[in-house]
Design an enzyme around this catalytic site. Structure first.
Site, mmCIF file in Angstrom:
data_model
loop_
_atom_site.group_PDB
_atom_site.id
_atom_site.type_symbol
_atom_site.label_atom_id
_atom_site.label_comp_id
_atom_site.label_asym_id
_atom_site.label_seq_id
_atom_site.Cartn_x
_atom_site.Cartn_y
_atom_site.Cartn_z
ATOM 1 C CB VAL A 1 75.137 15.113 81.642
ATOM 2 C CG1 VAL A 1 74.579 14.377 82.973
ATOM 3 C CG2 VAL A 1 74.264 15.857 81.167
ATOM 4 C CD GLU B 1 63.672 14.301 89.287
ATOM 5 O OE1 GLU B 1 62.836 13.923 90.174
ATOM 6 O OE2 GLU B 1 62.739 15.108 88.538
ATOM 7 C CB VAL C 1 61.570 15.216 82.579
ATOM 8 C CG1 VAL C 1 60.521 16.050 82.313
ATOM 9 C CG2 VAL C 1 61.161 13.732 81.932
ATOM 10 N N GLY D 1 65.870 18.790 83.432
ATOM 11 C CA GLY D 1 67.046 18.828 83.917
ATOM 12 C C GLY D 1 67.131 18.719 85.576
ATOM 13 C CB ILE E 1 63.012 20.975 87.463
ATOM 14 C CG1 ILE E 1 63.186 22.411 86.820
ATOM 15 C CG2 ILE E 1 61.626 21.370 88.077
ATOM 16 C CD1 ILE E 1 62.221 22.885 85.670
ATOM 17 N N GLY F 1 74.744 28.930 71.708
ATOM 18 C CA GLY F 1 74.946 27.595 72.334
ATOM 19 C C GLY F 1 73.696 27.081 72.926
ATOM 20 C CD GLU G 1 72.549 19.610 70.300
ATOM 21 O OE1 GLU G 1 73.626 19.573 69.904
ATOM 22 O OE2 GLU G 1 72.428 19.590 71.507
ATOM 23 C CE LYS H 1 63.954 17.100 77.576
ATOM 24 N NZ LYS H 1 64.213 18.489 77.493
ATOM 25 N N GLY I 1 71.679 21.757 80.954
ATOM 26 C CA GLY I 1 73.080 22.478 81.552
ATOM 27 C C GLY I 1 73.804 21.267 82.309
#
Lengths: 435, 435
Positions: A15, A132, A135, A137, A139, A190, A193, A208, A305
């Site tokens: 990230v 933000e 939870v 990603g 969205i 991928g 994990e 979440k 992602g």
């Protein structure tokens, strides 16, 4: 107004690399909106020589091994925490607030566990605290709930908030492969994990849902309040039966609030194929919200992602910088409105799916239905097939609305019947048009 | 901080009644968030005796026939315009800004036509101007675009933003009924107006796309920039062919921006059944956004109705009151970042669906494909059936990516071939995995 707002980064992994890339790439749009640039001045890393996917030049002086270089830099106004983990991240964030720095984080584990403490520290020091990206990603669901539905009473939140498990279930459904094979492929691609426990056991989704539940219902939801069942060991047979009944199996985070009592859980469930969540495939996430006024709403997108998550992080940074310019930081925290009161099993109602094996002899099914009937559980759909073992039958039922408490008691008794060999599966059913 | 913020209402129709009901019902939640109540002090109506669906007591002194009672009341800080129409609403809003009152509106027609002027007036008087309810009812899509994707480059917006037409198309698709029959039923059920022109001809959707395009791309989009084709006269045969090719017909508002040139249009199009928009049924709305960083995202929900729309209106009121308390009203307007530059047909590329009738004789199809080939249009899928007229064939093709300009020229030539009897249908195709 300054030329640039300096931000400090804690962690330059997946990230964090996205954050650096995005800030660089979208500098012009940021400047247009904010009237100033954004500069990643310092970034804490564990290994400065690690290979990173950053589409931008990083000045060698940006990376540092010492958190103090980030947290104590007087030029830095905003700390972005994307290092993950709990204790160290928590300590850094508390130090950041103490130094009057605003914080944006993508760390769902931390916010789920220590959200209340961190919010109070932020408010105390008049700092902003946004998350933000924690939870679903990219969205913008937390904004949707807090700002978009600010005037509504949210009654229900249902989320497909874990991409790994949704990918596995989609694979099993579409290709008829076993859980183990689907997991293996997810790992190779991928999407899972090497140690998939937190995902497949439902813990990631539960974290979440704790955050979503708190914001939707204005009451603190603790992780231990959430009943969690994962998809590990789920059987293809149940996905196939679900399909034949007009449902699809999804790992769903449920949160309900009737204005007094709250119920939050994570479990694999059969969702009607007509429900908007049924079409959320592969690694995608979606959060379905039911509001008293707005009715049904759903937010869909990439739940993880590098770039989607970074985009949510920077959108929070944009909000913080706007607040800074207007002199209104530290004002978003609102004490929860309700004291948490959890529903007990006798207050929880739902439709359920049960699969079990019984001896294929006269009178067995009538005994089984009499048993359920005693507990006020009636069947909406029934399917009986010969099982693979001679002389035994596989029976699948979907119930009408029943009390969970009575359901559990009926299942206990079912298990103890001589004619019943095993109770294989027990799942919740959602989105059916049951009266 | 005052005890109550007084708001004035222009119009007490379907949405206005919802606003009064919701403010009353959710007074406690509003007070919790805002630290003050919200009071509808005056409401402009045309007929005070008209029957209204309001679940709240209205004091007889609230309703008034005189706009000045609302616009000149010194206690009123926020004007909610839900009267509809253009000229009168515009004048009232400009007067409200001149009197330093903030404005929230649900009026898409007005915002699409006069958004720039109203934004500038708001900024001049340091007033807030919000209009979340003007697009897709209760779905917080404008916030999603401006705040949620603040750091991203939005490349594409595709919206099912008109519930009437989506209801009609769903009905045709599911039940195999004609456009005329589906429209009639929609009218009987209240999903279509007695005069459905603005909906079925695509104008309503175009107004919403003008607003979405402006916010997504930061450039002014005028209504006359938008190419509009409605669903009036659409034939069931095309929906059925679409289905057999793996697509579904939807009325889609498209807006694309490549960082330089913009393209906005509204038209019936074939959407891949795998696309998230394909599952948006009945009167529901959804807006699909493609961002450079976030990738695919979609917002789904009720696009109209008293309570969903009122919920979006009051959420805007909540935002305004928060801004008032922080002393930061009038700061949300940002000049567009880009000067509008429209794509011309030779710069527009897409896949297309064509249905035509030709004489069923040797060599016809080879002449047709040679013709398209000359214009660099190649076919991805072809279906030929005997038509209902003896000696003629019905031919349906889906092309690979082609220039729209060349497509038009190929269609002109196709039409002029002796062997071709008519070109029945021509639609865009979206969401196909064409290389």
């Amino acid at each position: 107004m300054e030329d640039k707002v300096s931000v400090g980064l804690l962690g330059v992994g997946v990230v964090g690399s996205g954050v650096i890339t995005l800030v660089e790439k979208h500098q012009e749009k940021l400047a247009h909106q904010l009237g100033c640039g954004v500069d990643v001045k310092k970034a804490l890393v564990r290994d400065p020589n690690k290979k990173r996917h950053i589409e931008a030049e990083i000045d060698g002086t940006v990376l540092t091994l010492d958190p103090e270089d980030v947290l104590n830099d007087p030029d830095i106004d905003i700390i972005i925490e994307v290092m993950g983990g709990i204790d160290e991240a928590r300590e850094h964030i508390l130090n950041a607030f103490a130094a009057k720095k605003h914080v944006v984080t993508a760390n769902k584990d931390l916010v789920a566990l220590h959200g209340a403490e961190l919010h109070e520290a932020a408010a105390k020091h008049k700092c902003d605290f946004y998350y933000e990206a924690s939870v679903a990603g990219g969205i913008p669901i937390l904004r949707g709930i807090t700002d978009g539905f600010a005037s509504d009473h949210i009654e229900q939140v249902m989320g497909i908030v874990n991409g790994t498990t949704n990918y596995i279930l989609t694979k099993m459904h579409n290709e008829g492969v076993s859980y183990e094979d689907a997991l293996k492929e997810a790992q190779e691609l991928g999407f899972a994990e090497a140690d998939p426990a937190a995902d497949v056991e439902g813990l990631d989704a539960a974290r979440k849902m704790a955050i979503l539940g708190r914001l939707a219902f204005s009451t603190y939801i603790d992780l231990e309040d959430i009943e969690v069942n994962g998809i590990n060991g789920i059987e293809l047979a149940d996905l196939q039966y679900a399909d034949s009944f007009g449902f699809i199996m999804k790992l769903i985070g449920f949160a309900k609030f009737d204005g007094k009592q709250v119920e939050v859980n994570v479990q694999p469930a059969l969702i009607s194929q007509e429900h908007p969540l049924a079409d959320v495939k592969n690694e995608y996430n979606a959060v379905y919200v039911y509001g008293e006024a707005v009715g049904e709403a759903m937010f869909y997108g990439a739940g993880a992602g590098s770039m989607p998550t970074a985009s949510a992080v920077i959108s929070d940074v944009v909000t913080v910088i706007k607040n800074m310019h207007r002199g209104v930081t530290g004002s978003q925290f609102v004490e929860p409105r309700f004291k948490k009161e959890l529903k007990t099993d006798d207050q929880r109602f739902g439709q359920y799916y049960v699969r079990f094996h019984a001896k294929d002899e006269a009178g067995v099914f009538s005994r089984v239905s009499a048993l359920f009937n005693e507990w006020n559980v009636s069947f909406k759909q029934i399917l009986q097939n010969p099982s693979e073992h001679v002389g035994t039958a596989e029976i699948v039922v979907i119930t009408h609305q029943s009390s969970l408490d009575k359901m559990y008691q009926a299942l206990d008794e079912l298990n103890s019947l001589d004619a019943v060999l095993d109770v294989k599966s027990f799942y919740k059913v959602e989105g059916d048009a049951d009266a």
